[in-house]
Design a protein around this motif. Structure first.
Motif, short mmCIF file in Angstrom:
data_model
loop_
_atom_site.label_atom_id
_atom_site.label_comp_id
_atom_site.label_asym_id
_atom_site.label_seq_id
_atom_site.Cartn_x
_atom_site.Cartn_y
_atom_site.Cartn_z
N PRO A 93 55.69 25.45 82.15
CA PRO A 93 54.16 24.66 82.56
C PRO A 93 54.01 23.80 81.36
CG PRO A 93 53.88 27.29 81.41
CD PRO A 93 55.38 26.80 81.73
N CYS A 94 53.57 22.71 81.84
CA CYS A 94 53.48 21.59 81.03
C CYS A 94 51.93 21.07 81.25
CB CYS A 94 54.33 20.53 81.60
SG CYS A 94 54.20 18.70 80.59
N ALA A 95 51.25 20.90 79.89
CA ALA A 95 49.96 20.38 80.14
C ALA A 95 49.94 18.91 79.95
CB ALA A 95 49.13 20.92 78.88
N MET A 96 49.28 18.23 81.06
CA MET A 96 49.27 16.79 80.89
C MET A 96 48.21 16.27 80.02
SD MET A 96 51.74 16.25 83.14
CE MET A 96 51.30 14.63 83.86
N ILE A 97 48.27 14.91 79.76
CA ILE A 97 47.24 14.18 78.88
C ILE A 97 45.82 14.39 79.64
CG2 ILE A 97 46.54 12.10 77.99
CD1 ILE A 97 48.95 13.16 76.59
N GLY A 98 44.88 14.77 79.08
CA GLY A 98 43.61 14.88 79.46
C GLY A 98 43.29 16.45 80.01
N ALA A 99 44.27 17.13 79.93
CA ALA A 99 44.34 18.64 80.16
C ALA A 99 43.47 19.47 79.29
CB ALA A 99 45.62 19.62 80.32
N THR A 100 42.40 20.22 79.83
CA THR A 100 41.39 21.00 78.94
C THR A 100 41.63 22.38 78.83
OG1 THR A 100 39.94 21.07 80.93
CG2 THR A 100 39.58 19.12 79.39
N PHE A 101 41.45 22.88 77.64
CA PHE A 101 41.70 24.33 77.17
C PHE A 101 40.58 24.73 76.61
CE2 PHE A 101 46.01 22.65 77.98
CZ PHE A 101 46.73 23.95 78.48
N PRO A 102 40.13 25.91 76.48
CA PRO A 102 38.85 26.47 75.77
C PRO A 102 39.11 25.98 74.40
CG PRO A 102 39.84 28.38 77.06
CD PRO A 102 40.91 27.17 77.25
N GLY A 103 38.22 25.12 73.98
CA GLY A 103 38.24 24.60 72.43
C GLY A 103 38.93 23.21 72.33
N PHE A 104 39.81 22.78 73.10
CA PHE A 104 40.57 21.56 72.72
C PHE A 104 41.10 20.95 73.97
CE2 PHE A 104 43.84 24.68 73.00
CZ PHE A 104 44.94 24.24 73.47
N THR A 105 41.25 19.48 73.96
CA THR A 105 41.86 18.76 74.96
C THR A 105 43.12 18.10 74.54
OG1 THR A 105 39.45 18.29 75.68
CG2 THR A 105 41.33 16.75 76.44
N ILE A 106 44.07 17.91 75.69
CA ILE A 106 45.40 17.47 75.23
C ILE A 106 45.24 15.82 75.19
CG2 ILE A 106 47.73 17.45 75.89
CD1 ILE A 106 47.20 19.86 75.00
N LYS A 107 45.73 15.40 74.08
CA LYS A 107 45.55 13.98 74.03
C LYS A 107 47.03 13.22 73.62
CE LYS A 107 40.93 13.88 72.27
NZ LYS A 107 40.00 13.58 71.13
#
Length: 788
Positions: A93-107
Motif C-alpha cells: 500500500p502506498c500513500a500518495m501526496i495529500g493522503a490524510t491519516f488521523p493526525g497527519f497528512t502526506i506531503k
C-alpha cells in the motif's frame, strides 16, 4: 463472538446501516457489545508495486524506491523508505501526496537530501494491526493502482456479540445471519454444500466406545495436500477480524469453518496416527501435551480421541501437540463430530483454560449439520491447497430428540398481552425456520437441531416476542381494583401492635434469624438449638428460639455509640425444636427498655426504668384483655424480678429484669428490662359493651384483711369478682403492709370497695351487707381476718 460485518452481509444484507443492524440484533436478544471499524479513516492510499530499490546515499537504513502507482499522471514515484522488507517486485500500500491519516497528512518532502513523493505503509500505520515488522506485503495478484481501502475491504466493521449461554446457535456467522434474516425479513443466502467426489478409497477405522458422550462422529482421509500455498487474503482477513491469527492453511480453514458454521473441527496428521481412531474416556495415569503447550494429567471423566497407542486430542476441547498438522504435512484425517454438552461442560474450568471448541460444544452444536460441515471443509481444502478426498466414515448413535411442542394461540395472547394474528404467527415461525403444523387454535412446533434452548411452550412464545419486537409491545400500566377489605372488630393486626409500641416510645428493629449459639445457651438455656449446615458466619450458626439475644446485641450497638436511653422491640419468627428431627416456627414479640424512664429534661426527675414501667407498657398493649402476672423463673432474668404473663389462665410470655450475671457479661451498666410474648396472643380484641351509667352517687368502703404471704392478690380478686353482689361496681387493692405488728408469715391487704346502684341511692344497710358478703368470701376461701 467477533466477526466482520462484510462477512455477515455476504449471507444476508438487509437495508440497514451498521448501527441500525446492531440495534435490531440487540432488541431481539442478541446483544451487540461493540461496533469497531477495521481500520482508521484515511484516503489516497493505493496498491503499488516496487520497481527498483537503491541504497540511500546519506543514510544506511534508508532506501530510495521507484514505485509504480498505475496512475497515468504519476505512474512512477520516488519514495524514500526505511522498512527492512522492501524489495523489488513486492506489492504494497502506498500513500500518495495529500493522503490524510488521523493526525497527519502526506506531503512532498526531502529525507537526507533525497526527495520523497509519498509513503509506503505498514499495517500499523494503516491502523489494521499492531504489527511493526515492516511494510504490509500484498499478494502478487493485487491490482496496481486500485484504491487500497476497496482492495482490502477496509470499509468494514467488527461486530462483537455478548451472547447469553442459551444462544449457542449464534456462535457462528451463519447462525447470526439466520437471526438477521428472521428479524428483518431479508433473504438468506446459505452456501450450498454438496458431497465431495471421492478420489481415493483410503479409510481409517473408527471405534466409538462411549456412544452417549459422542453420538455422532464423522471423518475422512485427505492426501496430497500442498501447505506451501499462501492463504487467500479473504480467508486471513476474516480470521484476523474475528480475533484469530493465521497458523497454516489446514488450521486456518478449520478455524474459518468454525467461525462461519459454529461447528468445531480438527485435522490430524495422518502419519502420526497408529492404527485406527478410538473415542474413549481417559485411562489411569494417562498424560498428553496439548496444542497450547500445556502438559495435563488426564482423569477418567475426560473424553479422548486416541489411536491404538496414545491420546491424540482432548475431545471437544483441544488437539494434541504430537498429532497436529505442521508445515510438512501432506496427508490428514479430517474430523467433524458431535459431543454431548454434558460431557464437555465444566472441563475447561477444571483445566484452567478455555477454547473456541469447548465454548461451543458445552452449549450444543448443530448435530444435523455435522457431516455437511465436513464436506464444506473438504471442499475449501481442495479449492485452496488441493488434495484427494476419501470416503466419509460416519458412526452414528442416538442423537438428541427434537420433540414437538404444543403452542396455543390463546396462551400467546395471555403471556405477551398483545393479539398476534394466526397468520402473523405462521409468518414468524417460517422466518425462524421452525417446522410446525397449524390447527384451529394451536401449533405443534418442532425446534430445529441447532436450537437447544427451545423446550416448552413459553420458549416459543418468547421467540414470537423477539421477532415481533420487544420495543413494539405497548406498555400497559398495571391496574387493580381498590376494594375495601373487611376489618375484624375482634382482631388486632401486627401493624396495630407496632403502632401501639411506637406511641409508647419504642423503636422497631429487625434482626437475622441466625444467632450465636452462646446467646441460646445463656439466655434461653437451649443447649441443642437448630444448627445451620452452612452458616454465613461463625456467630450466626444456629436458628433463634428467642428474640432477646438480638435485642441485647442492638442495645450494645447503641451504647457503644453513646446512646444512654434505648427502648426497642421486634416482631419476628423463632424456631423451636419439637423433637430430634422436626421443628416449629412461632412468631413472637419482644421488647427491651434501658436507661431513664424519660429523656433528660428539667420538668421530670431523672429515674431509671423499672419492672413496673414495662409492665404498664404491656398492659397498655393488651388493653381490653385481662392480664395477670405471677412469679416466674427464667434463665435470662433476675430470679426476684421476673414474672410470667397470663391471659385466660394461659401463659403467653414473660417479663423481667436481666439477670446480673448476663448484665455483667454483656457489659451493661444499668438495669435492663425485657419482655417476650407470643404475638398471636395479642391479636384478640374485646368488643365494647354497653353499660348503663348510674345517676346516683357511689358509696365507698375500705377493708383491710390479713392473709398468708403465699396467697396471691390475683386469687383474691378472682374470688371476689365471682361471688360479689351486683351493687359492687369496683374492688381494687390500694395498700400492702408487712412489718411491725404483723406476723412474718402474714401480710395486710387494703382494698377499696365502690358500691353503686343504677335505680336508687344505696342505704348504709345495703352497703354494709354487700361488704360483709365480700369479707365472708375471703374468710371462707382464704382464712382471711379483718385487721383492726
Amino acid at each position: 463472538m467477533k466477526f466482520s460485518e462484510n462477512w455477515l452481509r455476504s449471507f444476508v444484507n438487509p437495508p440497514l446501516s451498521s448501527t441500525e443492524l446492531a440495534h435490531a440484533l440487540t432488541m431481539a436478544g442478541i446483544e451487540v457489545e461493540s461496533i469497531e471499524p477495521v481500520a482508521a479513516a484515511f484516503d489516497k492510499v493505493i496498491v503499488a508495486e516496487v520497481l527498483a530499490v537503491e541504497k540511500h546515499p546519506e543514510a544506511d537504513r534508508l532506501k530510495v524506491c521507484k514505485v509504480k502507482t498505475g496512475r497515468a499522471e504519476e505512474d512512477v514515484l520516488q519514495i524514500v523508505c526505511g522498512a527492512p522488507n522492501v524489495s523489488i517486485g513486492v506489492k504494497i500500500p502506498c500513500a500518495m501526496i495529500g493522503a490524510t491519516f488521523p493526525g497527519f497528512t502526506i506531503k512532498k518532502s526531502k529525507l537526507r537530501g533525497v526527495e520523497s513523493a509519498g509513503m509506503l505503509c505498514s499495517a500499523k500505520e494503516l491502523g489494521i494491526s499492531d504489527a511493526t515488522d515492516g511494510l504490509l506485503l500484498l499478494p502478487g495478484d493485487a491490482p496496481v493502482g486500485m484504491d487500497f481501502r476497496g482492495y482490502y475491504e477496509l470499509d468494514d466493521h467488527v461486530f462483537t456479540l455478548k451472547l447469553t449461554p442459551n444462544r449457542a446457535d449464534c456462535l457462528g456467522v451463519l447462525g447470526v445471519a439466520r437471526e438477521v434474516a428472521a428479524i428483518t425479513s431479508a433473504g438468506l443466502s446459505s452456501p450450498e454444500r454438496k458431497p465431495v467426489a471421492e478420489e481415493i478409497n483410503d479409510t481409517l477405522a473408527v471405534q466409538v466406545m462411549v456412544s452417549g458422550a459422542c453420538p455422532l462422529y464423522c471423518g475422512r482421509i485427505m492426501r496430497d495436500i500442498n501447505l506451501n500455498v499462501p492463504s487467500p487474503s479473504w480467508l486471513t482477513q476474516r480470521l484476523e477480524r474475528s480475533g484469530l491469527r493465521s497458523i497454516n492453511l489446514i488450521v486456518d480453514i478449520t478455524n474459518y469453518v468454525l467461525l462461519e458454521t459454529g461447528q468445531p473441527m480438527h485435522a490430524f496428521d495422518l502419519v502420526k496416527i497408529k492404527g485406527g481412531i478410538q473415542v474413549r474416556y481417559a485411562g489411569r495415569d494417562e498424560k498428553m501435551q496439548l496444542l497450547n503447550g500445556n502438559q495435563i494429567d488426564l482423569d477418567s471423566g475426560m473424553l479422548l480421541i486416541a489411536d491404538e497407542q496414545k491420546p491424540l486430542a482432548l475431545a471437544g476441547i483441544m488437539g494434541g501437540l504430537d498429532s497436529g498438522v505442521t508445515q510438512g504435512t501432506t496427508d490428514i484425517f479430517l474430523e467433524s463430530a458431535f459431543f454431548s454438552p454434558d460431557t464437555i461442560s465444566g472441563k475447561s474450568f477444571q483445566l484452567g483454560f478455555s477454547s473456541d471448541s469447548a465454548y461451543r460444544f458445552e452449549r450444543g452444536v448443530d448435530f444435523a449439520a455435522t457431516r455437511d460441515v465436513l464436506e464444506y471443509a473438504t471442499q475449501l481444502i481442495q479449492t485452496i491447497c488441493g488434495g484427494k478426498a476419501g470416503p466419509v466414515t460416519e458412526i452414528k448413535h442416538e442423537l438428541p430428540q427434537r420433540s414437538s411442542v404444543h403452542v396455543r394461540v390463546g396462551r400467546i395472547k395471555r403471556v405477551l398481552g398483545i393479539d398476534i394474528g394466526k397468520q402473523q404467527v405462521i409468518d414468524y415461525f417460517n422466518r425462524l425456520r421452525f417446522e410446525f403444523l397449524a390447527n384451529e387454535d394451536a401449533f405443534n412446533v418442532t425446534p430445529p437441531s441447532y436450537r437447544f434452548d427451545l423446550a416448552i411452550e413459553e420458549d416459543f412464545i418468547e421467540e414470537l416476542a423477539r421477532i415481533y419486537g420487544y420495543d413494539q409491545i405497548p406498555v400497559h400500566f398495571p391496574h387493580g381494583g381498590m376494594a375495601m377489605l373487611p376489618a375484624s372488630e375482634t382482631k388486632y393486626s401486627t401493624i396495630d401492635i407496632k403502632r401501639s409500641l411506637i406511641t409508647r416510645d419504642y423503636q422497631e428493629v429487625i434482626n437475622y434469624a441466625f444467632v450465636d449459639a452462646d446467646w441460646e445457651l445463656d439466655l434461653v438455656n437451649n443447649s441443642k438449638p437448630i444448627a445451620l449446615q452452612n452458616p454465613i458466619a461463625s456467630q450466626m450458626s444456629v436458628m433463634r428460639s428467642s428474640l432477646i439475644g438480638g435485642l441485647i446485641s442492638n442495645l450494645q450497638f447503641n451504647l457503644n455509640r453513646k446512646q444512654a436511653r434505648v427502648r426497642l422491640f421486634e416482631i419476628g419468627c423463632c424456631f423451636i425444636r419439637d423433637d430430634e428431627s422436626d421443628c416449629k416456627q412461632v412468631e413472637k414479640l419482644a421488647g427491651l427498655s434501658y436507661g431513664d424512664i424519660a429523656p433528660e429534661q428539667w420538668g421530670i426527675t431523672a429515674r431509671g426504668v423499672d419492672f413496673y414501667d414495662v409492665k404498664a407498657d404491656i398492659e397498655a398493649l393488651c388493653q381490653g384483655n385481662t392480664l395477670y402476672f405471677r412469679k416466674f423463673s427464667h434463665p435470662a432474668l433476675h430470679p426476684g424480678k421476673s414474672a410470667q404473663i397470663l391471659a385466660d389462665d394461659q401463659p403467653i410470655g414473660w417479663l423481667g429484669e436481666l439477670h446480673p450475671r448476663w448484665q455483667k457479661k454483656y457489659g451493661l451498666q444499668r438495669n435492663t428490662i425485657l419482655f417476650e410474648m407470643e404475638s398471636g396472643s395479642l391479636m384478640s380484641k374485646l368488643l365494647p359493651a354497653v353499660k348503663e351509667i348510674s345517676k346516683f352517687p357511689p358509696v365507698r368502703r375500705d377493708i383491710a384483711i390479713i392473709v398468708d404471704n403465699d396467697v396471691s392478690v390475683h386469687s383474691l380478686l378472682d374470688a371476689i369478682n365471682t361471688g360479689k353482689s351486683a351493687i359492687v361496681s369496683d374492688f381494687s387493692l390500694f395498700d400492702i403492709y408487712r412489718g411491725k405488728g404483723m406476723d412474718d408469715s402474714k401480710k395486710s391487704l387494703a382494698f377499696r370497695v365502690l358500691l353503686q346502684d343504677t335505680e336508687k341511692t344505696l342505704t348504709d344497710e345495703e352497703a354494709d351487707s354487700a361488704v360483709a358478703s365480700i369479707v365472708e368470701i375471703l374468710k371462707n376461701k382464704f382464712s382471711a381476718t379483718l385487721r383492726n
